[in-house]
Design a protein around this motif. Sequence first.
Motif, short mmCIF file in Angstrom:
data_model
loop_
_atom_site.label_atom_id
_atom_site.label_comp_id
_atom_site.label_asym_id
_atom_site.label_seq_id
_atom_site.Cartn_x
_atom_site.Cartn_y
_atom_site.Cartn_z
N UNK A 1 0.88 -1.66 -0.10
CA UNK A 1 -0.19 0.16 -0.21
C UNK A 1 0.67 1.27 0.03
N UNK A 2 1.83 1.53 0.60
CA UNK A 2 2.81 2.33 0.28
C UNK A 2 3.29 2.42 -0.81
N UNK A 3 3.88 1.32 -1.11
CA UNK A 3 3.89 1.44 -2.75
C UNK A 3 3.24 1.92 -4.40
N UNK A 4 2.23 1.13 -3.58
CA UNK A 4 1.40 1.83 -4.72
C UNK A 4 0.92 2.88 -4.73
N UNK A 5 0.08 3.32 -3.45
CA UNK A 5 -0.76 4.25 -2.68
C UNK A 5 -0.16 5.38 -2.43
N UNK A 6 0.97 5.31 -2.19
CA UNK A 6 1.66 6.31 -1.73
C UNK A 6 1.54 6.62 -0.28
N UNK A 7 1.31 6.13 0.43
CA UNK A 7 0.70 6.07 2.30
C UNK A 7 2.02 5.71 3.34
N UNK A 8 2.08 6.52 3.81
CA UNK A 8 3.03 6.60 5.37
C UNK A 8 2.89 5.27 6.08
N UNK A 9 3.96 5.02 6.80
CA UNK A 9 3.42 4.17 7.84
C UNK A 9 2.19 3.68 7.99
N UNK A 10 1.87 5.09 8.22
CA UNK A 10 0.83 5.05 10.06
C UNK A 10 -0.66 4.78 8.74
N UNK A 11 -0.46 5.85 7.33
CA UNK A 11 -1.48 5.40 6.69
C UNK A 11 -1.91 4.08 6.10
#
Length: 543
Positions: A127-137
């Motif tokens: 999800x961090x890679x695909x959608x550019x979310x930080x660890x918390x998001x």
Amino acid sequence: MSNAFYTVPTAVNEPIKSYAPGSPERTALLSVYKEMYAQKPIDVPMYIGDEEVRTAQKIEMSPPHDHKHVIGHFNRGNAGHVEKAIESALAAKDAWSSLPWEQRAAIFLKAADLLAGPFRERMNAATMLAQSKNVFQAEIDAACEMIDFFRFNVQYMTQVYKEQPESLPGVWNRLEYRPLEGFVFAVTPFNFTSIAANLCAAPAMMGNVIVWKPADSQVYSAQVIMDLFKAAGLPDGVINMVTVDGPEAGEVIFKHKLFSALHFTGSTGVFRQLWKTIGNNLDMYRSYPRIVGETGGKDFIIAHKSANAAEVATALSRGSFEFQGQKCSAASRGYVPSNIWAEVKSILVEQVSSFKMGSPEDNTNFINAVIDERAFDKISSYITYCKDHKDAEIIVGGEFDKSKGYFISPTVVVTTDPKFRTMSEEIFGPVLTIYVYEADAFEATLDLLDETSEYALTGSILSQDRYAIELATKKLENAAGNFYINDKCTGAVVGQQPFGGARGSGTNDKAGAAMNLLRWVQARTIKETFVPATDYHYPFLQE
Ligand code: NAD
């Protein structure tokens, strides 16, 4: 043999890990992220029945914060693949729908435990890679919310099944909750990995079979969802994932006699278009299709003159900019009274200017990239529009750059026109517009707020004055499906704040609630009479 009334484990919200410096979860997640970033590009197939289907048309997948780096490809399918997915779903239907409910429940409870354990890092990193979310998001979405959806929905499923009618002496009335006759089409957005999973899992749990079309920009994490379902023991064909262009998939699905439901989350325009197509094709279907859609928003925060300025500024900065304003619930218009504006402005500008922006790999970044070039161009054109209009002033942010990733600085606009374009249209990015109202015009401002946008998803009132809270709660009764008092308007938790909005924001069937599960069943009433009549005469017929 299914011969007992089983109770399911009581659902409890999955604890959110902190990812504080030095924590084991931080080290583990960042190491999986780095591994997935650097590995040979993956090739994500379509999942149709027991087959992994690949085609000649490979579509590149890249992190939004680093768009020249390729992390994989997915396979673009066509109408033929959609037909095959429908056939596979229907072939799986009999066995799946007649499986005792506790067996279906066990699969999703197992999926929840697998995600809480061995799948957690991979789902979050994807999800961090695909959608550019930080660890918390990533953690609150891809791990915790998805786990909560599975566990709470299992509990709600038993609640639905338990609901039974009265029976008078001599009769036994029963309600049976059949799955829909046909298949469900799940169409999911890019912004929440958990929503993508839940739009398939909720109807599947109730015994339905699914054809799932994820958003192109979410396919990388969608694959992990399919792997999770398989690992949990979901039989082949129950959820079939096709990566076909939306309109091409719709062309096949919406003409099928056994199309029985649409489970959609995405923009209002697309939802309306799909609903119209379904309406036009109504004569083709065996049953009236269920249409469930959670769509756009123009979420608000209104402060009363009694509000605390720091609380207002923080609700605005967190509520508007986390995940780059790409939460359907993100605040994008604020109404601040003139008496506290100077203080709110100073705190808000200070907070927003201090946000760090960059790759989610660096944990100190609060802000990452927006999802893709189309979103970048759309959002930045709104910022340019503000720069070009004298009714608007940008007080912080306003820069954008897509050379490495799709980065847009969190931007706060102040307008003198309460109906300014950015006060009423959904932008779906890190742009907040504020209208400063005359402190004594609170009630009139509530009316203005209510009339300004077609949406009604989320909203907040911040106030220390209980009469003002009561007035806002009443006047804004239809302005938000999720209404917050002295809080930001984002962060709904499954089991605590059932989520969804009305008006242009959707059918408000509240994801992660029993009322959502009711949309995936066709109740059958069964009346059994123990001693049937043997003579047609009623007493009133006697002379
Ligand atoms: P989108 O409408 O662009 O796409 C949603 C899905 O619909 C994607 O899978 C897309 O490929 C598909 N699609 C698009 N056109 C189609 C067509 N003609 N036929 C069939 N499928 C089609 O939305 P998005 O950009 O992925 O997500 C952002 C939107 O979702 C925002 O408007 C946001 O407010 C909304 N959203 C709402 C909620 C909620 O709970 N209300 C939650 C998340 C997102």
